[in-house]
Design an enzyme around this catalytic site. Sequence first.
Site, short mmCIF file in Angstrom:
data_model
loop_
_atom_site.label_atom_id
_atom_site.label_comp_id
_atom_site.label_asym_id
_atom_site.label_seq_id
_atom_site.Cartn_x
_atom_site.Cartn_y
_atom_site.Cartn_z
N ASP A 43 26.80 18.33 89.99
CA ASP A 43 25.40 17.85 90.34
C ASP A 43 25.14 16.75 89.36
O ASP A 43 23.86 16.70 88.61
CB ASP A 43 24.59 19.05 90.26
N LYS A 95 14.45 27.53 79.31
CA LYS A 95 14.88 27.35 80.59
C LYS A 95 15.00 28.85 81.43
O LYS A 95 15.50 29.65 80.94
CB LYS A 95 16.24 26.76 80.79
#
Length: 491
Positions: free
Chosen positions: A226, A121
Amino acid sequence: MKLDVNALRYLSKDDFRVLTAVEMGMRNHEIVPAELVDRIAGLKHGGTYKVLRNLLKNKLVHHDATKYDGYRLTYLGYDFLAIKTLVNREVFASVGRQIGVGKESDIFEVATEDGTVLAMKLHRLGRTSFRAVKSKRDYLAHRRSFNWLYLSRLAALKEFAFMKALGEHGFPVPTAVDCNRHCVIMSLVQGYPLVQVRELKNPDDIFDTILGLVVRLAEHGLIHCDFNEFNIMIDDDEKVTMIDFPQMVSVSHRNAQMFFDRDIECIYKFFNKRFNLLSENFEEQNGSEIDDDENGRPSFLSVQKAAGSLDKKLAASGFTRKEQVEMDKYIHENAEEESSDDEDSTSQQESDGGDEVAVKINSLKIADQDSAGAPDHTIPARDSNEPETSEEVSEASTGRSGENTLANPSSSSNGDTTEPLESGRDDDDDDSSEDPDGEDGASFAKQLNKQRKRAKAAAQGRRRPLSSRNAYKDKGKGAMNSKIHRQACKW
């Protein structure tokens, strides 16, 4: 920016040395001067400008000459530095296809030498779709100026720390492997995002599992902030895995309840829309460990925070230094209370003995006053040539010494009262030697001597040293300070 690793194999050591020099110069420069890059790189035979032209051709650096001739790193150059470091660590050996794109990051497949596939990532803050990082995230803390590369590095460090801690506490998260700069290496989740799933065998169980994860996170002192269908992965066996952690905050955050309710609302809204599950179906949940309020939803106020809080361990947003000081103070006070309880048990025993001595001293003082009210026993003996008896002498000496110690306690701090104390002690010794039959008087004299010794020791312990801290400055000088110092020492 598209990651093209083909150019990575053609870069030399000098290229990476100049790239590192530009990165070091960007710590305190937005645009690093070319002269500074040359000095930091320190190539033996020069050639820094030639290397910069090569890096500029591959779009690893950006040239800016508006104010002065300088360079700055691009995300592609930052990617190359992180990938080169991780390859040197033998974390992975090859880079594959891109498998995910987000508003803050890109995700690629990487493989180790033995063929194990991992996920890489790369955080890319500053995109046009998400530039409100300063107001939406707390990466900057108290800083005002910022750099997108630096913010990406902070986000990667946070996500790696959260992922590693949650994995150690048994949460369903990817396994954190390594981290460098803005790059995080983790295990590849063999599943699909929940937003891509159209059918589920047991939607009720998955719904309960997801809500249980939200509550369990809050019990450990964290809120995801989130938690939606885009950050929940489900495999073929309907096993849930949560991802994306850099925005997590502490339950002590001022908006923690709002973030918690928003995560719950996202889950309810998605399951009601996708799988036609209404909230009324979950009001009666048998065997569920979720504390629900009147509406059947998990309540932030009913969540009980566990002892081992991860927000303190990871310094999550909202867990301030003030709360850390208060927690340390609370722990210190508890330790002091435990120690004070032990001291009180010992001091009570000492105070019981001291009270008995004080009662005897008061009775002796009253007896001395009575004897002073009847002068026939003392004054005629002094006027006449008849000697006093030993009992009268002992009573008078002990009475005078007791009055000196009780009525004038401050005099024990100076060195003037040592002579009466010693004389009283001698008188007591004479009294005990001359009157062997008075066992009560002898025991009382011993206790009184102990009290005098304690008073002298306490007075000497409280006495400050007379030497000045600036004594070395007064040597060899005839100033007023030195005279005062010498007089104080003599005194």
